[in-house]
Design an enzyme around this catalytic site. Structure first.
Site, PDB file in Angstrom:
ATOM      1  N   VAL A  74       0.848  -1.192   0.000  1.00 54.78           N
ATOM      2  CA  VAL A  74       0.000   0.000   0.000  1.00 54.78           C
ATOM      3  C   VAL A  74       0.885   1.244   0.000  1.00 54.78           C
ATOM      4  CG1 VAL A  74      -1.786   1.266   1.244  1.00 54.78           C
ATOM      5  CG2 VAL A  74      -1.807  -1.250   1.226  1.00 54.78           C
ATOM      6  N   LYS A  75       0.723   2.053  -1.062  1.00 55.37           N
ATOM      7  CA  LYS A  75       1.524   3.274  -1.181  1.00 55.37           C
ATOM      8  C   LYS A  75       0.781   4.411  -0.470  1.00 55.37           C
ATOM      9  CE  LYS A  75       4.569   4.990  -4.819  1.00 55.37           C
ATOM     10  NZ  LYS A  75       4.717   5.229  -6.286  1.00 55.37           N
ATOM     11  N   VAL A  76       1.499   5.115   0.388  1.00 55.52           N
ATOM     12  CA  VAL A  76       0.880   6.159   1.212  1.00 55.52           C
ATOM     13  C   VAL A  76       1.647   7.470   1.025  1.00 55.52           C
ATOM     14  CG1 VAL A  76       0.175   6.761   3.555  1.00 55.52           C
ATOM     15  CG2 VAL A  76       0.364   4.354   2.917  1.00 55.52           C
TER      16      VAL A  76
END
Ligand code: G3P
Length: 221
Positions: A83-85
């Protein structure tokens, strides 16, 4: 240093995967928009099949609660989805939640050692430090990679340093020299890495000499 390809274009990813050097894929909203397919879930699931390594899918919510909801969904799309945040206060809060839930993260839009320290303390799996965009405004993007790697090693953080916003093949070499664990590379730059005029010249010369030899053998029969 591992090489990832920085694209959401399935044709580029297929070709990159066949090259035998790619360990993962990073996407972001801009790259997905370029790709043109509104069915992002299907695109990411297809990418997960094409490349068994890490595949980054970015949250777009602006609050931690929304990012957590998105990220939990993304993590279900494939066991190799990270998951890219985006690096914001809310994004770091969400990163902590993902860390505590065992969901791997890629904290992106990092431009300073301070931001990297915060991301590492939230348990970021990857810290994406943008090289090209720093260079674009006249500062030294590679120096920031060096700083982050040095602090990560000094304090034994678990986070991997990912060099992003790569503009040309020299950035890849410089990222490796700086100790980055990963560089995520636009497909165009990946192809440029292979090219050297002396290799081209040498291959052509070997071919010509071999053909000459074959020709001389044929005439001596
Ligand atoms: O992964 C981040 C990268 O896609 C950003 O690159 O060229 O938009 O700075 P760029």
């Amino acid at each position: 240093m591992q090489l990832f390809v920085d694209t959401a274009n399935l044709d580029e990813i297929r070709e990159a995967a066949e090259m035998g050097v790619i360990s993962g894929v990073t996407t972001n909203p801009t790259l997905l928009a370029k790709n043109g397919s509104g069915d992002v879930e299907s695109v990411i699931k297809e990418i997960c099949q094409l490349v068994p390594g890490s595949v980054s899918m970015e949250c777009v919510s602006e609050d931690a609660k929304g990012m957590v909801t998105e990220g939990r969904k993304f993590a279900q799309w494939g066991e190799n989805v990270y998951v890219k945040v985006p690096f914001t206060v809310e994004g770091v809060k969400a990163t902590r939640v993902f860390t505590d839930e065992g969901i791997r993260t890629n904290v992106t839009l990092v431009f300073s050692a301070n931001q990297a320290l915060l991301a590492a303390n939230a348990g970021a799996t990857y810290i994406s430090s943008f090289v090209g965009r720093v260079d674009d405004i006249g500062y030294d993007g590679i120096n920031i990679i060096e700083q982050i790697v040095s602090l990560r090693d000094m304090h034994d953080f678990d986070s991997h340093v990912l060099a992003a916003s790569i503009r040309h093949p020299l950035h890849v070499v410089q990222s490796a020299e700086a100790g980055a664990d990963i560089a995520t590379i636009p497909f165009k730059v990946l192809k440029q890495m292979y090219y050297h005029p002396l290799t081209e010249k040498g291959v052509a010369a070997f071919k010509a000499d071999w053909e000459k030899l074959q020709g001389s053998c044929a005439t001596t029969v």
